[in-house]
Design a protein around this motif. Structure first.
Motif: not given
Length: 487
Positions: A71, A125, A128, A132, A135, A139, A145, A401, A404, A410, A412
């Motif tokens: 995060q 991930d 990120r 940018r 989301c 998850q 990450d 993108e 996603e 995700r 991971h």
């Protein structure tokens, strides 16, 4: 710069990892036999095995520093304090390596690849923290990450020299500490087996054949619209499990030997432990005395026990214009990526579409090399290329993108990277494919493939199953064991 080298009995890295499993953050980087032959197949030459890295095992434990990125923040845990920083995660690692830099010649003369530094994983991930991204995907496996330890010693197993040794530069610990550890390793018995590993349900796919076909059709639409040239589309397989994950790794490594294998037993800093079991065939980035190398894989065919059929399949892959074009797209992407930090004019493609045989599949592998430009560190290279283009598509950002938007979960750790960056500035990392994560009694595994304009949906879906075949076999092995115990 004094390097401590203490002799240990020669044994596989897995043997030494088993002795250290009571320690904090034990990790194993293992070089399995490349191209393990089926019936009547000729193994690769020693030179080919060396070039793919299948020589050394590296075992570490008890890091002096733990760096956990999640995060957009990195938690730094030392023996005396825990701090949180918003510093770039790659810079946070480099801050612990730079004051302790040693000349490349020290390890070269010793004939070892690593004597301490950063070792761990960089999840897909983590991208990120570089770009940018939207989301959208669920998850369900919220592992960090990035999870990297700064290790002050390592056990290095050299399978060509058939020797093992404890090595250290004693940057954080004393020489006496390293000698004491050596004596402990010689005296410590391998701990008894823990709770029996078990599979407690059936394998679930997050994309049915119909769901995959729908996502595949949307990829084709994006390609037709000019958004991208190639997208790596993956599905997730998951199954509930319990017991000792090391037992699963020991079986997995017998089923699926590969040049860039790994086992990581860690916690996320929140009292939640998890394990990573990787059987990756693919090198992401290596830096050795300033020389940069990447070995992208694109192009896959399943192996066959019948040697005649196996040879025919390999020949069809080698001659496939589609697979060659797919491989070339990623080679061009990686040439651009490593060119960001390499000397102008130094980036060369040393091999294109090289056929390599692995346990369950044939692959086309290319080799791109360059020379790191003055003023750049291996971590600058890793950041500039992350995540690897061979498992995103091209162009990379747009591909991420689209991934996603189309994949339900995700990724991971999958399609991230596992490896090390040494105090001497050397680096070797894999692409974390053929990789299982065991988190909260759930084992997950992803498999994907590159989709281009002339891809066939049924063939691409089958390719994901071919790549997951050894994981499926692992699950079936433990399901059979559970059935036998219950009968």
């Amino acid at each position: 710069m004094a390097l401590i080298q203490l002799v240990l009995p020669y044994a596989e890295g897995a043997y030494w990892l088993a002795k250290l499993r009571q320690s904090s953050w034990p990790m194993l980087l293992e070089s399995g036999q490349v191209g393990q032959p089926l019936q009547a197949q000729t193994p690769l030459s020693v030179d080919e095995e060396i070039s793919l890295g299948a020589r050394f095992d590296i075992v570490v434990a008890d890091p002096v520093v733990k760096l956990i990125h999640a995060q957009q923040h990195t938690t730094v845990v030392t023996q005396t304090e825990t701090t949180v920083t918003s510093q770039d995660p790659f810079a946070a690692i480099q801050a612990w390596l730079q004051p302790n830099t040693v000349p490349n010649s020290v390890l070269r003369e010793a004939g070892i690849p690593f004597a301490g530094g950063a070792l761990g994983y960089f999840a897909y991930d983590l991208g990120r923290s570089i770009e940018r991204l939207p989301c959208l995907a669920a998850q369900e496996t919220p592992v960090p990450d990035m999870l990297v330890g700064i290790y002050d010693w390592a056990i290095i197993v050299d399978h060509h020299q058939q020797r093992a040794q404890l090595v250290s530069l004693a940057r954080f610990r004393t020489v006496a500490d390293i000698h004491s550890l050596h004596q402990q390793l010689l005296a410590t018995a391998t701990p008894e087996a823990r709770e029996q590993f078990a599979v407690n349900g059936t394998l679930q796919h997050n994309l049915s054949p119909a769901g995959y076909a729908q996502a595949f059709a949307r990829v084709k639409d994006y390609i037709t619209a000019g958004d991208c040239y190639q997208i790596n589309l993956a599905q997730r397989l998951s199954v509930p499990v319990s017991g000792d994950s090391w037992q699963a790794y020991e079986v997995f490594r017998q089923f699926s030997r590969a040049p860039f294998m790994a086992y990581l037993q860690v916690d996320d800093g929140q009292e939640q432990s998890f394990e990573i079991l990787s059987m990756s065939p693919e090198r992401f980035l290596q830096v050795r005395e300033g020389v940069v190398e990447t070995r992208p894989i694109k192009g896959t065919r399943p192996r066959h026990v019948d040697p005649v059929q196996d040879a025919l399949v390999a020949e069809s892959l080698a001659a496939s214009s589609k697979d060659r074009a797919e491989n070339l797209m990623i080679v061009d992407l990686l040439r651009n990526d490593i060119g960001k930090v390499c000397e102008i004019g130094s980036v060369k493609v040393d091999a294109l579409f090289r056929l390599q045989r692995f346990t369950n599949v044939h692959h086309l592998v290319s080799i791109v090399r360059g020379r790191l430009a003055a003023g750049y560190h291996a971590l600058d290279l890793l950041r500039g290329c992350f995540p690897g283009g061979s498992i995103t598509g091209a162009p990379k950002l747009r591909a991420m993108e689209i991934i996603e938007a189309l994949e339900p979960h995700r990724r991971h750790v999958y399609c991230g990277s596992i490896g090390y960056i040494g105090f001497d500035g050397s680096m070797d990392t894999n692409i974390a494919i053929r990789t299982a994560v065991i988190y909260r009694q759930q084992m997950t595994f992803y498999a994907g493939g590159g989709v281009v304009a002339d891809s066939d949906c049924d063939k691409e879906y089958q390719e994901t199953l071919d790549k997951a075949s050894q994981f499926i076999r692992l699950v079936q092995h433990f399901q059979t064991q559970s059935h036998d115990r219950g009968s």
